[in-house]
Design an enzyme around this catalytic site. Structure first.
Site, PDB file in Angstrom:
ATOM      1  N   ASP A  13       1.042 -37.142  40.194  1.00  0.00           N
ATOM      2  CA  ASP A  13       1.861 -37.373  40.616  1.00  0.00           C
ATOM      3  C   ASP A  13       2.826 -38.621  40.612  1.00  0.00           C
ATOM      4  O   ASP A  13       3.344 -39.514  41.069  1.00  0.00           O
ATOM      5  CB  ASP A  13       1.266 -37.499  42.218  1.00  0.00           C
ATOM      6  N   GLY A  15       5.311 -37.842  39.112  1.00  0.00           N
ATOM      7  CA  GLY A  15       7.317 -36.810  39.827  1.00  0.00           C
ATOM      8  C   GLY A  15       7.576 -35.841  38.174  1.00  0.00           C
ATOM      9  O   GLY A  15       8.872 -36.233  37.834  1.00  0.00           O
ATOM     10  N   LYS A  16       6.169 -35.816  37.222  1.00  0.00           N
ATOM     11  CA  LYS A  16       6.529 -34.644  36.887  1.00  0.00           C
ATOM     12  C   LYS A  16       7.574 -33.559  36.849  1.00  0.00           C
ATOM     13  O   LYS A  16       8.743 -33.650  36.430  1.00  0.00           O
ATOM     14  CB  LYS A  16       5.273 -34.025  36.065  1.00  0.00           C
ATOM     15  N   GLY A  40       0.713 -29.754  42.684  1.00  0.00           N
ATOM     16  CA  GLY A  40       1.670 -29.374  43.095  1.00  0.00           C
ATOM     17  C   GLY A  40       3.237 -30.388  42.623  1.00  0.00           C
ATOM     18  O   GLY A  40       2.896 -31.531  42.193  1.00  0.00           O
ATOM     19  N   HIS A  41       3.923 -29.218  42.333  1.00  0.00           N
ATOM     20  CA  HIS A  41       5.252 -30.311  41.172  1.00  0.00           C
ATOM     21  C   HIS A  41       6.469 -30.041  42.800  1.00  0.00           C
ATOM     22  O   HIS A  41       6.575 -28.912  42.551  1.00  0.00           O
ATOM     23  CB  HIS A  41       5.619 -30.358  40.610  1.00  0.00           C
ATOM     24  N   GLN A 223      -1.190 -32.923  36.367  1.00  0.00           N
ATOM     25  CA  GLN A 223      -2.291 -33.925  37.280  1.00  0.00           C
ATOM     26  C   GLN A 223      -1.460 -35.366  35.951  1.00  0.00           C
ATOM     27  O   GLN A 223      -0.033 -35.149  34.877  1.00  0.00           O
ATOM     28  CB  GLN A 223      -3.462 -33.470  36.357  1.00  0.00           C
ATOM     29  N   GLY A 301      -2.373 -33.074  51.640  1.00  0.00           N
ATOM     30  CA  GLY A 301      -1.941 -33.550  52.252  1.00  0.00           C
ATOM     31  C   GLY A 301      -2.470 -34.855  52.146  1.00  0.00           C
ATOM     32  O   GLY A 301      -2.327 -35.626  53.403  1.00  0.00           O
ATOM     33  N   ARG A 302      -3.565 -35.207  51.320  1.00  0.00           N
ATOM     34  CA  ARG A 302      -4.403 -36.605  51.526  1.00  0.00           C
ATOM     35  C   ARG A 302      -3.090 -38.207  51.024  1.00  0.00           C
ATOM     36  O   ARG A 302      -2.664 -37.386  50.242  1.00  0.00           O
ATOM     37  CB  ARG A 302      -5.398 -36.528  50.258  1.00  0.00           C
ATOM     38  N   PRO A 303      -3.939 -39.325  52.441  1.00  0.00           N
ATOM     39  CA  PRO A 303      -2.845 -40.062  51.711  1.00  0.00           C
ATOM     40  C   PRO A 303      -3.471 -40.566  50.277  1.00  0.00           C
ATOM     41  O   PRO A 303      -4.528 -40.460  49.624  1.00  0.00           O
ATOM     42  CB  PRO A 303      -3.537 -41.309  52.727  1.00  0.00           C
ATOM     43  N   LEU A 331      11.623 -46.377  41.181  1.00  0.00           N
ATOM     44  CA  LEU A 331      12.234 -46.881  41.289  1.00  0.00           C
ATOM     45  C   LEU A 331      12.245 -47.653  42.475  1.00  0.00           C
ATOM     46  O   LEU A 331      12.162 -48.588  43.286  1.00  0.00           O
ATOM     47  CB  LEU A 331      12.571 -47.748  40.311  1.00  0.00           C
ATOM     48  N   ASP A 332      13.019 -47.128  43.252  1.00  0.00           N
ATOM     49  CA  ASP A 332      13.466 -47.286  44.652  1.00  0.00           C
ATOM     50  C   ASP A 332      12.432 -48.027  45.891  1.00  0.00           C
ATOM     51  O   ASP A 332      13.188 -48.625  46.405  1.00  0.00           O
ATOM     52  CB  ASP A 332      14.392 -46.064  45.415  1.00  0.00           C
ATOM     53  N   GLY A 420      15.727 -41.538  42.911  1.00  0.00           N
ATOM     54  CA  GLY A 420      15.324 -41.116  44.204  1.00  0.00           C
ATOM     55  C   GLY A 420      15.119 -39.576  43.812  1.00  0.00           C
ATOM     56  O   GLY A 420      14.517 -39.129  42.923  1.00  0.00           O
TER      57      GLY A 420
HETATM   58  P1  GDP Z   1       4.599 -34.259  40.112  1.00  0.00           P
HETATM   59  O1  GDP Z   1       2.865 -33.770  40.347  1.00  0.00           O
HETATM   60  O2  GDP Z   1       4.278 -35.204  38.953  1.00  0.00           O
HETATM   61  O3  GDP Z   1       5.687 -33.429  40.025  1.00  0.00           O
HETATM   62  O4  GDP Z   1       4.585 -35.291  41.224  1.00  0.00           O
HETATM   63  P2  GDP Z   1       4.817 -34.663  43.235  1.00  0.00           P
HETATM   64  O5  GDP Z   1       5.792 -33.662  42.913  1.00  0.00           O
HETATM   65  O6  GDP Z   1       3.155 -34.613  43.818  1.00  0.00           O
HETATM   66  O7  GDP Z   1       4.690 -36.225  43.928  1.00  0.00           O
HETATM   67  C1  GDP Z   1       6.479 -36.817  43.055  1.00  0.00           C
HETATM   68  C2  GDP Z   1       7.012 -37.408  44.779  1.00  0.00           C
HETATM   69  O8  GDP Z   1       7.983 -37.866  44.792  1.00  0.00           O
HETATM   70  C3  GDP Z   1       7.664 -35.615  45.034  1.00  0.00           C
HETATM   71  O9  GDP Z   1       7.893 -36.032  45.910  1.00  0.00           O
HETATM   72  C4  GDP Z   1       9.097 -36.747  44.354  1.00  0.00           C
HETATM   73  O10 GDP Z   1      10.635 -35.378  45.248  1.00  0.00           O
HETATM   74  C5  GDP Z   1       9.364 -37.942  44.703  1.00  0.00           C
HETATM   75  N1  GDP Z   1       9.765 -38.122  43.497  1.00  0.00           N
HETATM   76  C6  GDP Z   1       9.970 -37.508  42.207  1.00  0.00           C
HETATM   77  N2  GDP Z   1      10.735 -39.224  42.104  1.00  0.00           N
HETATM   78  C7  GDP Z   1      11.102 -40.437  42.509  1.00  0.00           C
HETATM   79  C8  GDP Z   1      12.275 -40.800  42.300  1.00  0.00           C
HETATM   80  O11 GDP Z   1      12.401 -41.670  41.484  1.00  0.00           O
HETATM   81  N3  GDP Z   1      11.920 -41.493  43.634  1.00  0.00           N
HETATM   82  C9  GDP Z   1      11.779 -41.463  44.597  1.00  0.00           C
HETATM   83  N4  GDP Z   1      11.452 -41.799  46.104  1.00  0.00           N
HETATM   84  N5  GDP Z   1      10.871 -40.417  45.160  1.00  0.00           N
HETATM   85  C10 GDP Z   1      10.868 -39.358  43.818  1.00  0.00           C
END
Ligand code: GDP
Length: 429
Positions: A13, A15-16, A40-41, A223, A301-303, A331-332, A420
């Site tokens: 998770d 942000g890949k 989930g991406h 993952q 949807g788990r925390p 970083l935001d 973001g």
């Molecule tokens: P992944 O499985 O690694 O692709 O990650 P997920 O999609 O499960 O979770 C990452 C979440 O962070 C998603 O809801 C993205 O839209 C969000 N996200 C990714 N990069 C950023 C960021 O730089 N800032 C913010 N606020 N959200 C981000």
């Protein structure tokens, strides 16, 4: 050399999906190499959220070649659902699936639920999508591959064997009395085979040819490093190889074809599921970061559990993946905190360690050693947008120092800076 691997440097998770979406415009092919619809991406574009579970994150570039490598496991029902959601959005996919990828059946999902309960304190907190049983069947050579669905004779034989095995397993291993309607399932999966046929191909061949012709290929991992079957916190992880080497086995390319390995890390730590997490914040601050960062699983949807950034973990990720750079996301979310803590080592009893311990018993006793640094101010979306336009120099000084601390401690440069969810909130350093 034109192959770039994207892996999660933490617990998934990271942000890949966003980083793949940011980079995919410069690549000819995006290929996924591990996991299934337990992952989930999220990609955000024009204010709209797209969630992929099985399909690579290059969906938002028209006609982009998207491949699913043999290392993924496919629930056909979930795949067709994903395709249909994207088609409703007007996205026409240029997708191919390796015939060697293994298939998830409903009895795998049932087995996953039963096994997750039976594992007790060693349960990883499964997403219960059947992934672990499918990879187990694959390793035991009982599995059924996508290509098998397209040949009725072969499928029938394999399916009958697997069905018998599963029925016995449910009853005698887990004491579950579910009777599987084998005939209905058999028909359904043969139907899936017919629908899948036009999408089946040899992903290894296509990727190798492309690389030999100088085309650019992006390998997208699911993952994260700490969830890797071999090098993660076993058994608190997943059932596939999430590290860069998994891209080679999960697609069928040699490591000599890879030029870059980018590790994606959040500016802090998060994980879903159980197992030790030294920098976990169980207090109000943790809740605040969880809410602001919307740290809830894409699939379940788990925390998510959240904590300070752990550089020992990132150093380990650098080692087992051979990272050439980092992409730092979210970083935001840390904006507005006066002081930030970063874990630079662990204390175990009287001993200080700087390397991730391979013994889970030691890891579960690790107390973080923190370095405290100044935070940056909370910026509005418009302010971040402006920064993205102006580039690296315009980032707050404290944020640049934070990135420098990561680079200095881990010895890997930060190449992509994300603040973001959508593509525009990104700086390539
Ligand atoms: P992944 O499985 O690694 O692709 O990650 P997920 O999609 O499960 O979770 C990452 C979440 O962070 C998603 O809801 C993205 O839209 C969000 N996200 C990714 N990069 C950023 C960021 O730089 N800032 C913010 N606020 N959200 C981000």
């Amino acid at each position: 050399l034109t192959g770039t691997i994207i892996v999660g440097a933490q617990w998934g998770d990271e942000g890949k999906g966003k980083i793949v979406d940011f980079l995919a415009g410069d690549y000819d092919i995006v290929v996924r190499f591990n996991g299934g619809n337990n992952t989930g991406h999220t990609v955000v574009y024009n204010g709209k959220k797209y969630r992929q579970h099985l399909i690579p994150s290059g969906i938002l570039y028209k006609g982009k070649r998207l491949l699913i490598g043999s290392g993924e496991v496919i629930n056909p029902e979930a795949l067709f659902q994903e395709i249909s959601i994207l088609e409703k959005e007007g996205i026409k996919l240029n997708l191919m699936i390796d015939g060697k990828a293994h298939v998830v059946f409903p009895f795998h999902i049932l087995q996953d639920c039963l096994s997750d309960v039976a594992q007790g304190k060693f349960s990883a907190g499964s997403t219960r999508t059947g992934i672990a049983p499918v990879y187990s069947d694959k390793a035991a050579r009982n599995g059924i591959r996508i290509i098998d669905l397209t040949d009725e004779e072969i499928f029938n034989e394999k399916f009958n064997n697997l069905l018998k095995l599963k029925q016995l397993t449910l009853k005698f291993v887990y004491g579950d009395n579910t009777v599987i309607d084998g005939e209905a399932l058999r028909q359904k999966y043969l139907e899936f085979g017919k629908r899948l046929l036009p999408m089946i191909g040899d992903v290894s061949l296509e990727v190798n040819k492309a690389l030999d012709e100088g085309k650019r290929v992006l390998f997208e991992g699911a993952q994260g490093t700490m969830l890797c079957l071999d090098h993660g916190l076993y058994p608190y992880g997943t059932s596939s190889n999430t590290i860069a080497g998994g891209a080679c086995t999960g697609v069928g390319v040699g490591p000599t074809k890879i030029s870059e390995v980018i590790g994606v890390t959040k500016a802090y730590t998060s994980r879903v599921g159980s197992g030790p997490l030294p920098t976990e914040l169980k207090d109000e601050l943790g809740n605040m970061i969880r809410e602001k960062g919307q740290e809830y699983g894409t699939t379940t949807g788990r925390p998510r559990r959240v904590g300070w950034l752990d550089l020992v973990t990132l150093k380990y990720a650098s080692r087992v993946n051979g990272l050439t750079s980092f992409a730092v996301t979210k970083l935001d979310i840390l904006g507005g905190l006066r002081k930030l803590k970063v874990c630079i080592g662990y204390k175990v009893g009287n001993e200080t360690i700087k390397e991730h311990p391979s013994d889970l018993r030691v890891f579960s006793k690790c107390e973080p050693i923190y370095k405290e640094v100044d935070g940056w101010k909370d910026l509005t979306e418009d302010e971040w947008r402006q920064i993205a336009k102006e580039g690296y120099q315009s980032l707050p000084m404290e944020l640049k120092n934070y990135l420098k601390l990561i680079e200095d401690e881990v010895g890997v440069p930060v190449k992509i800076i994300s603040f973001g969810p959508s593509r525009e909130f990104t700086i390539l350093k």
